[in-house]
Design an enzyme around this catalytic site. Sequence first.
Site, short mmCIF file in Angstrom:
data_model
loop_
_atom_site.label_atom_id
_atom_site.label_comp_id
_atom_site.label_asym_id
_atom_site.label_seq_id
_atom_site.Cartn_x
_atom_site.Cartn_y
_atom_site.Cartn_z
N SER A 141 -10.30 12.54 -23.49
CA SER A 141 -10.04 11.77 -22.27
C SER A 141 -11.27 10.91 -21.96
O SER A 141 -12.37 11.45 -21.83
CB SER A 141 -9.75 12.71 -21.10
OG SER A 141 -9.44 11.98 -19.93
N LYS A 167 -7.33 8.92 -24.87
CA LYS A 167 -6.65 8.74 -23.58
C LYS A 167 -7.61 8.00 -22.68
O LYS A 167 -8.77 8.42 -22.52
CB LYS A 167 -6.30 10.12 -23.02
CG LYS A 167 -6.09 10.22 -21.52
CD LYS A 167 -5.53 11.57 -21.18
CE LYS A 167 -5.90 12.00 -19.78
NZ LYS A 167 -5.27 13.30 -19.42
N LYS A 169 -8.44 6.64 -18.90
CA LYS A 169 -8.15 6.68 -17.47
C LYS A 169 -7.94 5.24 -17.02
O LYS A 169 -8.71 4.35 -17.40
CB LYS A 169 -9.31 7.30 -16.70
CG LYS A 169 -9.48 8.78 -16.94
CD LYS A 169 -8.32 9.57 -16.41
CE LYS A 169 -8.54 11.04 -16.59
NZ LYS A 169 -7.41 11.83 -16.07
N ASP A 195 -3.84 7.42 -18.47
CA ASP A 195 -3.61 8.37 -17.37
C ASP A 195 -4.06 7.73 -16.07
O ASP A 195 -5.22 7.37 -15.92
CB ASP A 195 -4.40 9.65 -17.62
CG ASP A 195 -4.09 10.72 -16.58
OD1 ASP A 195 -4.65 11.83 -16.69
OD2 ASP A 195 -3.29 10.46 -15.65
N GLU A 220 0.61 8.44 -18.29
CA GLU A 220 0.57 9.73 -17.59
C GLU A 220 0.47 9.54 -16.09
O GLU A 220 -0.39 8.79 -15.61
CB GLU A 220 -0.63 10.52 -18.11
CG GLU A 220 -0.75 11.94 -17.65
CD GLU A 220 -1.97 12.65 -18.23
OE1 GLU A 220 -2.52 12.16 -19.24
OE2 GLU A 220 -2.38 13.67 -17.68
N ASP A 245 2.03 14.93 -15.06
CA ASP A 245 0.93 15.91 -14.98
C ASP A 245 1.03 16.55 -13.59
O ASP A 245 1.69 17.56 -13.41
CB ASP A 245 -0.40 15.16 -15.21
CG ASP A 245 -1.64 16.02 -15.01
OD1 ASP A 245 -2.73 15.58 -15.40
OD2 ASP A 245 -1.53 17.13 -14.44
N LYS A 269 -0.68 22.10 -17.85
CA LYS A 269 -1.99 22.66 -17.51
C LYS A 269 -1.74 24.02 -16.87
O LYS A 269 -1.19 24.10 -15.77
CB LYS A 269 -2.73 21.78 -16.50
CG LYS A 269 -3.17 20.43 -17.06
CD LYS A 269 -3.86 19.64 -15.98
CE LYS A 269 -4.31 18.29 -16.51
NZ LYS A 269 -4.83 17.44 -15.43
N GLY A 297 -6.29 18.94 -19.80
CA GLY A 297 -7.60 19.55 -19.61
C GLY A 297 -8.10 19.36 -18.19
O GLY A 297 -7.77 18.38 -17.53
C1 LIG Z 1 -9.44 15.54 -18.92
C2 LIG Z 1 -8.65 14.92 -17.83
O1 LIG Z 1 -8.46 13.76 -17.78
N1 LIG Z 1 -8.19 15.78 -16.90
C3 LIG Z 1 -7.35 15.55 -15.75
C4 LIG Z 1 -8.07 14.80 -14.67
C5 LIG Z 1 -9.38 15.31 -14.29
C6 LIG Z 1 -10.33 14.37 -14.04
C7 LIG Z 1 -11.57 14.69 -13.62
C8 LIG Z 1 -11.93 15.99 -13.43
C9 LIG Z 1 -13.21 16.34 -12.99
C10 LIG Z 1 -13.56 17.65 -12.79
C11 LIG Z 1 -12.63 18.63 -13.06
C12 LIG Z 1 -11.35 18.30 -13.51
C13 LIG Z 1 -10.99 16.97 -13.69
C14 LIG Z 1 -9.71 16.62 -14.11
C15 LIG Z 1 -6.04 14.83 -16.07
O2 LIG Z 1 -5.51 14.93 -17.16
O3 LIG Z 1 -5.49 14.22 -15.14
MG LIG Z 2 -3.61 13.73 -16.02
#
Ligand SMILES: CC(=O)N[C@@H](Cc1ccc2ccccc2c1)C(=O)O
Ligand SMILES: [Mg+2]
Length: 374
Positions: A141, A167, A169, A195, A220, A245, A269, A297
């Site tokens: 990510s 991926k 953001k 995402d 996403e 998600d 998740k 994650g």
């Molecule tokens: C890997 C990924 O993109 N995770 C989440 C979003 C996310 C983004 C930032 C975070 C900061 C601290 C703890 C959890 C977090 C989760 C998601 O899929 O939407």
């Molecule tokens: Mg997500």
Amino acid sequence: MKLRGIELRRVSMPLVSPFRTSFGTQTERDILLIKAVTDDAEGWGECVALADPLYSAEYVDSQQDVLRRFVLPRLAAHESQAALARFGAAAVAGLLHAVKGHRMAKAAVEMAILDAELRPLGRSFGRELGAVADRVPSGVSVGIHDSIPQLLAAVEGYLDEGYARIKLKIEPGWDLAPVAAVRDRFGGDVPLQVDANTAYTLRDARHLAKLDAYDLLLIEQPLEEEDVLGHAALARELATPICLDESVVSAQTAAAAITLGACQIINIKPGRVGGYLEARKIHDVAAAHGIAVWCGGMLETGLGRSANIALSALPGFTLPGDVSASDRFYRTDITEPIVLVDGHVPVPTGPGLGVTPVPELLERVTTSVEWIDF
Ligand SMILES: CC(=O)N[C@@H](Cc1ccc2ccccc2c1)C(=O)O
Ligand SMILES: [Mg+2]
């Protein structure tokens, strides 16, 4: 199995680099870990809640509070202890059903109890959940960056490390340009997805449809968590598959979203949905509808990361998950680091999670320890 007590431990883990999403920028992770102590084992759980209620309504202090005041006293009750002794972790969700929400707290305690149950049996999480692979492809990510060149440098680094999927953001103002730049620089064969973390509305449909030109695996969670009908309407406007998600918090909401046409893919998740056992149910519901799933994650330590990798080895997890190596986010993990090999991470084979915290590494990042006696 008899629960003797639970340790609630907070650790502070600095990130190797700031991680920016549509809901903010994180530079360190304040994580609640749970240690379940039973007559014959210790099991570990990890609560994925962020420090602030920006991803979901949960935040780490609220999860520690709800555990201390409502969840753990229920599990310590005589009838709960009897059910746990007879049925193990399978009984946890039912015992906690009366406590509304706070799925990340419930997931963490179920995970610790399951780990404590499996270790003495020499049974791994993967074996318990139904893993059918000994390694899984690892996706990464990539956060929002200050500039396109900086984004491209980050993506290049991850591709050089061998990650199987990228991926990005995205948010309004940072979507078409970064996607086009990555496609332009690295070509059309790189598995690529985006995402939005709920940053758009249905009014952005025509704009988001421009992403169809870039052959993305999925988009996403473009809309807000509760807008399931909005996602169904958006799905009729986009060629790119919609992946949910934040909206999917249980097998029931997964079934509703699938039935309403709100998603073609689901990011599972375990923390968001109340645990690994509910996550497996979602996997099964999705498979029954021909819906692909992958493991999301939450910047977990090696504890949650190991459990996520085990889950990712179930047959319906046909897309690479956010199961990156430990060093994607942390210079030093609290467990032996999870390392990328040929774009894959190994499924742990040891008892339970297959990993435990390294005591001196855990002490170094610990900010508080609270013992709840049963
Ligand atoms: C890997 C990924 O993109 N995770 C989440 C979003 C996310 C983004 C930032 C975070 C900061 C601290 C703890 C959890 C977090 C989760 C998601 O899929 O939407
Ligand atoms: Mg997500």
